[in-house]
Design a protein around this motif. Structure first.
Motif, short mmCIF file in Angstrom:
data_model
loop_
_atom_site.label_atom_id
_atom_site.label_comp_id
_atom_site.label_asym_id
_atom_site.label_seq_id
_atom_site.Cartn_x
_atom_site.Cartn_y
_atom_site.Cartn_z
N GLU A 145 5.25 85.78 95.10
CA GLU A 145 6.03 84.45 94.48
C GLU A 145 6.42 84.43 93.34
O GLU A 145 7.40 84.28 92.47
N LYS A 146 6.39 85.88 92.15
CA LYS A 146 6.90 86.03 90.81
C LYS A 146 8.36 86.34 92.03
O LYS A 146 9.67 85.94 91.04
N ARG A 147 9.16 86.83 92.91
CA ARG A 147 9.89 87.34 92.91
C ARG A 147 10.77 86.64 93.89
O ARG A 147 11.30 86.22 93.60
N ARG A 148 9.97 85.33 94.49
CA ARG A 148 10.31 83.51 94.96
C ARG A 148 11.05 82.96 93.78
O ARG A 148 12.04 82.68 93.56
N GLU A 149 10.24 83.18 92.79
CA GLU A 149 10.64 82.55 91.26
C GLU A 149 11.98 83.02 90.55
O GLU A 149 12.58 82.45 90.92
N LYS A 150 12.29 84.70 90.80
CA LYS A 150 12.55 84.69 90.65
C LYS A 150 14.41 84.82 91.54
O LYS A 150 15.39 84.79 90.61
N LYS A 151 14.22 84.95 92.56
CA LYS A 151 15.66 84.41 93.06
C LYS A 151 15.91 83.01 93.23
O LYS A 151 16.86 82.93 93.16
N GLU A 152 14.64 81.92 92.99
CA GLU A 152 15.57 81.07 92.67
C GLU A 152 16.22 80.54 91.15
O GLU A 152 16.78 79.87 91.20
N LYS A 153 15.92 81.15 90.18
CA LYS A 153 16.04 81.50 88.66
C LYS A 153 17.21 82.45 89.11
O LYS A 153 18.63 81.22 88.44
N ARG A 154 17.71 82.93 89.74
CA ARG A 154 18.84 83.63 90.42
C ARG A 154 20.19 82.65 90.70
O ARG A 154 21.09 82.58 90.21
N ALA B 6 19.92 79.41 91.07
CA ALA B 6 20.12 78.45 89.80
C ALA B 6 21.41 79.07 89.03
O ALA B 6 21.93 78.25 88.63
N ARG B 7 20.91 79.95 88.45
CA ARG B 7 21.89 80.58 87.54
C ARG B 7 23.34 80.64 88.20
O ARG B 7 24.84 80.53 87.67
N GLU B 8 23.32 81.02 89.39
CA GLU B 8 25.15 81.20 89.89
C GLU B 8 25.41 80.28 89.95
O GLU B 8 26.89 80.01 89.52
N ARG B 9 25.02 79.30 90.31
CA ARG B 9 25.76 78.04 91.04
C ARG B 9 25.61 77.19 89.45
O ARG B 9 27.11 76.82 89.20
N ALA B 10 25.11 77.10 88.74
CA ALA B 10 25.89 77.25 87.42
C ALA B 10 27.04 77.88 87.21
O ALA B 10 28.16 76.89 86.50
N GLU B 11 27.09 78.98 87.04
CA GLU B 11 27.98 79.78 86.56
C GLU B 11 29.47 78.91 87.76
O GLU B 11 30.15 78.80 86.80
N ILE B 12 29.27 78.54 88.72
CA ILE B 12 30.56 78.40 89.77
C ILE B 12 30.59 77.20 89.35
O ILE B 12 31.72 76.70 88.93
N ALA B 13 30.02 76.26 88.64
CA ALA B 13 30.80 74.87 88.58
C ALA B 13 30.74 74.74 87.01
O ALA B 13 32.32 74.14 86.96
N ALA B 14 30.93 75.65 85.79
CA ALA B 14 31.28 76.23 84.90
C ALA B 14 32.81 76.73 84.84
O ALA B 14 33.66 75.87 84.59
N GLU B 15 32.78 77.49 85.83
CA GLU B 15 34.10 78.18 86.26
C GLU B 15 35.70 77.31 86.86
O GLU B 15 36.33 76.83 86.53
N GLY C 117 36.60 87.55 93.90
CA GLY C 117 37.04 86.71 93.35
C GLY C 117 37.04 85.73 92.69
O GLY C 117 37.60 85.58 91.77
N GLU C 118 35.67 85.20 92.10
CA GLU C 118 34.89 84.27 91.22
C GLU C 118 35.25 85.19 89.97
O GLU C 118 35.90 84.00 89.35
N GLN C 119 34.88 86.06 89.47
CA GLN C 119 35.22 86.78 89.18
C GLN C 119 36.69 87.56 88.20
O GLN C 119 36.96 87.36 87.12
N GLU C 120 37.58 87.34 89.43
CA GLU C 120 38.92 87.49 89.18
C GLU C 120 39.57 86.79 88.30
O GLU C 120 40.07 86.56 87.31
N SER C 121 38.49 85.37 88.67
CA SER C 121 39.63 83.81 87.95
C SER C 121 38.96 83.51 86.58
O SER C 121 39.31 82.68 85.88
N ARG C 122 37.45 84.53 86.51
CA ARG C 122 37.53 84.44 84.72
C ARG C 122 38.54 84.88 83.73
O ARG C 122 38.51 86.13 84.06
N PRO C 123 39.26 84.00 82.40
CA PRO C 123 40.05 84.88 81.73
C PRO C 123 39.15 85.23 80.83
O PRO C 123 39.41 86.09 79.90
N SER C 124 37.12 84.86 80.52
CA SER C 124 36.68 86.03 79.42
C SER C 124 35.80 86.88 79.85
O SER C 124 36.03 87.80 79.19
N LYS C 125 35.98 87.20 81.22
CA LYS C 125 35.44 88.55 81.03
C LYS C 125 36.54 89.91 82.54
O LYS C 125 37.30 88.81 82.80
N LYS C 126 36.59 91.06 81.88
CA LYS C 126 37.10 91.84 82.02
C LYS C 126 37.54 92.00 83.37
O LYS C 126 36.19 92.16 84.96
#
Length: 815
Positions: free
Chosen positions: A717-726, A728-737, A765-774
């Motif tokens: 259950e802990k792993r499942r919750e951790k995976k869902e949180k990850r 959700a965080r990735e989807r939020a980052e894609i939308a923000a980019e 490719g997504e990471q290369e499109s961010r101007p803020s990160k290396k």
């Protein structure tokens, strides 16, 4: 010629040896003759001078050089017993020559036994104070100057290491008890196995409670077979004290026991009754009137000595002032005693450190500003004057509360004392000057406060409450006489009153109010109390400010709260009382205890008491009486105000509750009941031990397996919750980019087309499109890229694989 010269040398050597032999033989003959004279000495014969005693030539010459010729009464009787090796209890008036009464036997007994350095310690002389020990040592040096004994002075305040280096070679030691015990415990080379004589000067002081443990420890180090001598002006006769010292048939030598007075006849003794606040003024007036005299002023404590010295020194009386107390350093104490001994006119402020044994020459007055603790202390204090049949005068200042009790003690001790009155026209007040000095000098004010507290404490700790009555002393006026603005707070007096109030019964405290007549109660009601604004301020309640607001509240059923009634203010006060205990701990219920919480809420006026005690309210019965359940016992009926008060006391509720079970906590902090050993018969009744063991192991195995399954489920259950949180965080980052890129390029109205570069996955490719990160470049195999579906595809268009496809897309976008 040479052989003749050689033959002459042995003759000279033999002549020297023969001279030594003759001298040694003559010395042995003198000692044997001396021993015979001591054995033939008749104790009953009256002796007048030292020449009548069987003394050795070195001792007799030392006494003669020190101008000692005539024997005093105590010396005539005690020395003869001491020479015969008997234990002595010597008591005589102050200033009667007790020091020589034990020093002469000490020297003579060691001389007759041919004592040398190799024999170790032969005599030990104990003194209660350092000053008296120094005085005894100086006397020993004078009369023993012609002997070959080695003597030492062991007192506090000197280098311990230097004393340790020399103590092993000493034949006679003069010491204080504390320092002696320190050497017995710490000095390795110091031995007392061969000790012949133990002397206690001022024995009653050494054997009292202040030195009891120390003296007992010293005696444990000493051999039992020895000669012991005790001397004092007020000798102890307690059987317990004498048994501790292992005395063997002691001779009690008291030359003045049959005398009419316990003090010398040449001493004029007076007392005057002066209220406590006037003592400083009277002392100042006395000093100003006796500038050509030598005076000792005794006080109760060292802090009083310091304050009187500093305060009167600032007033400049016109005579040299000195002070001596136990808290001074050893060098300063020696300087003070030397200056006062050599001075012709001086005033010495001192504590009882000076009261015993010290011989200051030509002291004219002894003033006791504070009452001594007992008659023995009084005798020792006044003994500093009128020594060796000289004339002296003593004055005792007594408070009116101390007069009756202390005069009774002096009468019992055969002390003749006469009352005198002080002329009021010759008395000068220094109260205003002291107040002015304390105002200007904070250090003097601090000394005055300490002196006041130490005096009150010295009165408080006294055992004789017939003399020392602390509640009858005008302490506030006494503080003002010291120059203080007010009496300092004293904790131990306040604590005593609080203890008395605490021990007083509640019923006894209210008995007087019950016995009052109705007329008295009526008169009390008619009396108007004076109430200040502070009284009214402390009677206010914060809730009273909102009284109008509370009167306009609407009830749950929609009706208005009754206004204009007489009970409005009462309701407000009741609510104020309920909020007064806002810091009290309320009961908390677990998640599944909603029903229990509703029960407590529905308990009416008893809810406050239930929250503080372990009770469970129940429903009302047919008569309207509330019932409260107590740990499964019979319900407790709340049918009176007394029962309602009972609910607020956990202690009183214990007799209505059942017996609880004792809980213990394991290493993990979990509570469980105490484990008890099972009865052997009950264990055998359940079956064979081997069968029970197998059954127990099976049960524990099953329990462990179930626990393992539950733990694994929890981990999944802990792993499942951790995976869902990850995710959700990735989807939020894609939308923000995506939003950032659209804003930056100004093409937010166009459809988003993802680009896929062969040889890299979509995440890179997504990471290369961010101007803020290396920028990061990741290389992977084509097989891995084909297996992973693209996460960035949002349209169903074709993927861009060649440069021509890219150009075609660009031309389409440009129209």
């Amino acid at each position: 010629m040479a052989p003749k010269a050689v033959k002459g040398k042995p003759k000279a050597k033999s002549h020297q040896d023969s001279g030594r032999l003759l001298k040694r033989k003559r010395g042995e003959e003198q000692i044997s003759d001396l021993v015979k004279r001591v054995e033939e000495l008749d104790i009953k014969t009256s002796l007048k001078s030292f020449s009548d005693l069987p003394l050795s030539e070195p001792t007799a010459s030392g006494l003669s050089a020190s101008h000692y010729k005539t024997l005093t009464d105590i010396q005539a009787r005690a020395i003869s017993h001491g020479l015969k090796g008997r234990d002595i209890l010597g008591a005589a008036k102050t200033g009667s020559g007790k020091t020589l009464a034990f020093l002469v036997p000490v020297i003579e007994n060691l001389y007759r036994k041919k004592w040398t350095e190799l024999d170790g310690l032969g005599a030990l002389i104990l003194s209660p104070t350092r000053e008296l020990a120094i005085q005894i040592f100086e006397q020993l040096r004078k009369i023993g100057r012609n002997h070959h004994f080695s003597a030492g002075l062991i007192i506090g305040g000197k280098s311990l290491r230097e004393e340790q280096e020399r103590m092993g070679r000493m034949n006679i030691l003069v010491c204080t008890p504390g320092r002696m015990l320190q050497h017995l415990d710490q000095t390795a080379m110091f031995e007392t196995n061969n000790l012949q004589m133990l002397v206690l000067d001022e024995a009653d002081r050494i054997l009292d409670m202040g030195f009891q443990k120390t003296v007992d420890a010293i005696i444990d180090h000493l051999p039992k077979q020895r000669q012991t001598m005790l001397f004092s002006a007020t000798q102890t006769k307690k059987v317990g004290d004498l048994a501790r010292l292992s005395l063997q048939d002691p001779e009690y030598v008291s030359v003045h026991e049959a005398a009419d007075a316990a003090t010398p006849s040449t001493l004029q003794q007076h007392y005057t009754v002066i209220p406590l606040p006037q003592k400083i003024d009277t002392l100042w007036s006395f000093i100003r009137a006796n500038l050509k005299a030598k005076t000792i002023v005794f006080l109760s404590s060292g802090k009083q000595v310091r304050y009187c010295y500093e305060a009167l020194r600032h007033l400049q009386p016109g005579i040299s002032l000195l002070h001596l107390h136990g808290r001074q350093k050893q060098g300063g104490r020696l300087d003070v005693t030397t200056k006062f001994s050599q001075a012709q006119h001086a005033v010495l402020f001192a504590t009882d450190v000076v009261a015993r044994g010290l011989d200051f020459p030509a002291v004219d007055w002894v003033i006791q500003l504070d009452c001594p603790e007992d008659a023995d202390t009084y005798i020792h204090r006044v003994g500093r004057t009128a020594r060796y049949e000289r004339v002296g005068r003593a004055v005792l200042f007594l408070d009116p509360s101390e007069e009756k009790g202390f005069l009774k003690q002096l009468e019992h001790k055969k002390v003749p004392i006469v009352r005198i009155n002080i002329k009021s026209n010759k008395q000068h007040s220094v109260k205003n000057q002291l107040q002015n000095m304390c105002f200007k000098d904070p250090e003097l004010k601090y000394l005055g406060q300490k002196a006041f507290i130490s005096y009150v404490k010295s009165i408080y700790v006294q055992k004789d409450k017939e003399v020392f009555k602390i509640k009858e002393l005008p302490l506030e006026e006494y503080a003002q006489s010291l120059g203080l603005p007010g009496a300092p707070r004293i904790k131990f007096i306040k604590g005593e009153d609080a203890k008395e109030r605490k021990n007083e019964s509640w019923r006894m405290a209210h008995m007087s109010s019950d016995d009052d007549s109705d007329a008295e109660k009526k008169n009390k009601k008619d009396e108007k109390e004076v109430r200040t604004r502070y009284d009214r301020m402390f009677e206010r309640r914060n809730q009273g400010v909102l009284a109008e607001h509370y009167s306009k509240l609407i009830n749950d059923d929609g009706t208005m709260v009754a206004t204009g009634t007489k009970d409005t203010g009462k309701d407000v006060d009741d609510e104020a009382d309920e909020d007064a205990d806002f810091l009290s701990v309320k009961r908390r219920f677990a998640a599944g205890d909603e029903e229990l919480g509703q029960k407590v809420d529905s308990a009416g006026s008893g809810s406050d008491s239930d929250s503080d005690s372990d009770v469970e309210p129940a429903d009302k019965d047919t008569t309207g009486t509330k019932k409260v359940l107590l740990d499964g016992q019979d319900p407790l009926l709340i049918d009176s105000k007394r029962r309602e008060k009972l609910l607020k006391s956990k202690k009183k509720l214990l007799k209505f509750k059942g017996k609880g079970t004792k809980l213990v906590y394991d290493d993990e902090g979990n509570a469980h009941e105490m484990y008890e050993m099972e009865d052997e018969e009950m264990f055998k009744a359940r079956g064979d031990a081997k069968t029970q063991r197998e059954k127990f192991l099976e049960g524990e195995t099953e329990r462990t397996r179930q626990a393992d399954i539950e733990d694994k489920e929890v981990m999944r259950e802990k792993r499942r919750e951790k995976k869902e949180k990850r995710k959700a965080r990735e989807r939020a980052e894609i939308a923000a980019e995506a939003e950032e890129e659209g804003d930056f390029q100004g093409l937010s109205h166009l459809p988003h087309v993802p680009f896929e570069i062969p040889g890299s996955d979509s995440e890179s490719g997504e990471q290369e499109s961010r101007p803020s990160k290396k920028q990061r470049v990741s290389f992977a195999d084509k097989e891995i890229d084909e297996e992973k579906p693209s996460k960035s595809k949002k349209t169903s268009g074709k993927s861009i694989e060649t440069l021509g496809d890219l150009e075609a897309l660009a031309s389409g976008l440009l129209g």
